[in-house]
Design an enzyme around this catalytic site. Sequence first.
Site, PDB file in Angstrom:
ATOM      1  N   CYS A   1       6.552  23.170 -18.263  1.00  0.00           N
ATOM      2  CA  CYS A   1       5.172  22.126 -17.835  1.00  0.00           C
ATOM      3  C   CYS A   1       5.412  21.783 -19.687  1.00  0.00           C
ATOM      4  CB  CYS A   1       4.524  22.286 -17.430  1.00  0.00           C
ATOM      5  SG  CYS A   1       2.978  21.276 -17.993  1.00  0.00           S
TER       6      CYS A   1
ATOM      7  N   CYS B   1     -39.403 -41.824  -9.880  1.00  0.00           N
ATOM      8  CA  CYS B   1     -39.134 -42.803 -11.144  1.00  0.00           C
ATOM      9  C   CYS B   1     -38.117 -43.035 -11.685  1.00  0.00           C
ATOM     10  CB  CYS B   1     -40.002 -42.508 -12.122  1.00  0.00           C
ATOM     11  SG  CYS B   1     -39.579 -41.520 -13.211  1.00  0.00           S
TER      12      CYS B   1
ATOM     13  N   CYS C   1      13.932  31.028  -2.584  1.00  0.00           N
ATOM     14  CA  CYS C   1      13.229  30.400  -2.898  1.00  0.00           C
ATOM     15  C   CYS C   1      12.076  29.631  -2.385  1.00  0.00           C
ATOM     16  CB  CYS C   1      13.901  29.258  -3.595  1.00  0.00           C
ATOM     17  SG  CYS C   1      13.361  28.103  -4.607  1.00  0.00           S
TER      18      CYS C   1
ATOM     19  N   CYS D   1      19.032  21.473 -13.674  1.00  0.00           N
ATOM     20  CA  CYS D   1      18.404  22.041 -14.057  1.00  0.00           C
ATOM     21  C   CYS D   1      17.126  22.299 -13.205  1.00  0.00           C
ATOM     22  CB  CYS D   1      18.258  22.937 -15.331  1.00  0.00           C
ATOM     23  SG  CYS D   1      17.498  24.485 -15.086  1.00  0.00           S
TER      24      CYS D   1
ATOM     25  N   CYS E   1       6.456 -19.645   0.510  1.00  0.00           N
ATOM     26  CA  CYS E   1       5.404 -19.369  -0.513  1.00  0.00           C
ATOM     27  C   CYS E   1       4.901 -18.020  -0.205  1.00  0.00           C
ATOM     28  CB  CYS E   1       4.008 -19.871  -0.437  1.00  0.00           C
ATOM     29  SG  CYS E   1       4.749 -22.171   0.051  1.00  0.00           S
TER      30      CYS E   1
ATOM     31  N   CYS F   1       2.023 -24.358  -3.014  1.00  0.00           N
ATOM     32  CA  CYS F   1       1.548 -23.163  -3.827  1.00  0.00           C
ATOM     33  C   CYS F   1       1.491 -24.040  -5.871  1.00  0.00           C
ATOM     34  CB  CYS F   1       2.553 -22.184  -3.361  1.00  0.00           C
ATOM     35  SG  CYS F   1       3.490 -21.823  -4.676  1.00  0.00           S
TER      36      CYS F   1
HETATM   37 ZN   LIG Z   1      12.262  27.774  -6.008  1.00  0.00          ZN
HETATM   38 ZN   LIG Z   2       5.425 -22.838  -2.525  1.00  0.00          ZN
HETATM   39 ZN   LIG Z   3     -40.398 -39.118 -12.883  1.00  0.00          ZN
HETATM   40 ZN   LIG Z   4       1.000  22.335 -16.443  1.00  0.00          ZN
END
Ligand SMILES: [Zn+2]
Ligand SMILES: [Zn+2]
Ligand SMILES: [Zn+2]
Ligand SMILES: [Zn+2]
Length: 519
Positions: A324, A172, A351, A319, A279, A269
């Site tokens: 730590c 409708c 070492c 060094c 781009c 871009c």
């Molecule tokens: Zn070392």
């Molecule tokens: Zn561009």
């Molecule tokens: Zn209706």
């Molecule tokens: Zn540590």
Amino acid sequence: MASDSDEYSIPFEDDIDYDEVEEMEEEMEDLTISDDDDFEEVDEEGNVNPINKNLYEEELEFETNSEPEPEEIKDEILTLNDVPSVIVKYISDIREIIEVPDGIIRILLQKFKWDKDPLLERFYEADDLYDFLRKQKIDPFTSSQWSGTEGECEICCETFLLTGPSCNHKACPTCWKFYISERIKEGNSEIECMASKCELLLPDEQVLEYFNDKSELDAYLGQVINSFVQFNAQMRWCPGVDCGRIVKSSSTDPHDVSCQCGTQFCFSCGNDGHSPVNCRHLKLWLKKCLDDSETANWINANTKDCPKCLVPIEKNGGCNYIRCRNPTCRHTFCWICMKDWAIHTLGHFRCNIFVSPEETAAAELARGQSRSFLQRYLFYFSRYQTHKHSLSLEKKLIEKMNKKIEEAQEYAMSWNDAQFLRDAVDSLSKSRRTMMYTYVFAFYLKRNNHAEIFETNQRDLEMATEQLSGYLEQDMDEEDPKTLKQKVQDKCRYIEHRRKVLMNHCSEGNEQEIWEFTQ
Ligand SMILES: [Zn+2]
Ligand SMILES: [Zn+2]
Ligand SMILES: [Zn+2]
Ligand SMILES: [Zn+2]
Ligand SMILES: [Zn+2]
Ligand SMILES: [Zn+2]
């Protein structure tokens, strides 16, 4: 829509001062390099610096041997009010061939991203108009053709005169009205049939039948315009804040566009105008600048993890005895072999005895590489940043210029005489922007002979840019106006010319595929 917008015309075309354009073109042709000292370095014996000589030859090559210049890209800035007439033009071009109501053509064009050729190709392939529209899932019926039959509406269950498109899904008028209004509120500019899974699109004429008020009509037209700009490869919204203008370009290739609001952006871009970088590289670069990966690289190059608690430790001095920094750990170890420091104090200890030498070498190499990658990145990044920063200071320079121009007027120097200062700031910022992106270009560029020419062009433009910058920032108050004007104008012309040479070299390099990139 058509009757409403026929009165719109595209301005700006009328606004172009053709005399001025002609003058500019003549000026470009007359352009010769005025300042040879900036161009070639001559040593004590009078020999021309070979690199610059190379550059000079390269330049001659452009002027004599190059192909005829490709057709220049034309960009047109449109306002929102200009767009309906542009849409009408598209529609009327198609209407000459496909004779259907405008609202159907509009939907068709939208389906083909406003590209007329593939649309017409499909049209000619189809058996007839109805076959074509059916394949494109567009209802060929407009409002006058929606036939009504008395019956119970499946949605609201009331008995009414039920109507609907050619797929025979009927409802409708109240339900159609409600449905269309909801679809518009959702932001649609294409509305399909109400039945679920029916994809048949309704022509604009049909949609217009069911509008409740003007605000709904405006919303729909707004969405039509928006999708027109969004899907049309030749159109782009200006990304400037609150600008709302649209750029219509003759080329869909990436190129820098200047909007009237002052925003410069890439047509392809949408980022800030970034010639000569493409781009893809710009995207990589911006991501690289944002990413923490560089920090990670730096950490890798300058830190090691504590072998006990794994907290990263930065090495400050020479060094190799490391303690730590983690207060709960305080482990002491050797930076080179990562072993407990305690065993290093034993007289016979060496070492590297406990670590496979290959392992150490590989680890050191990786660290060394990441360090040199980082150094390379920082080299280009710092230069990119410097120009970016200078560009951002340009606002201050404009203020200074304006003050200067006011002063000049007080001393009977006419506005026309002072205009050169504004032009100079404009040249300067254009050049800075180019310089900024040349460092991104260079970052991804592999070294070869062409890259060397590029670097020479880059260095030359950079020197001239800094010189102009110096004229405008320092020499303003010292020089007499006439000398300053001459100096500034010469430098501007030189910069414009050098900028063009650099850009042409880059874009011709793209066409001829002479550039080798690292990524
Ligand atoms: Zn070392
Ligand atoms: Zn561009
Ligand atoms: Zn209706
Ligand atoms: Zn540590
Ligand atoms: Zn349907
Ligand atoms: Zn704009």
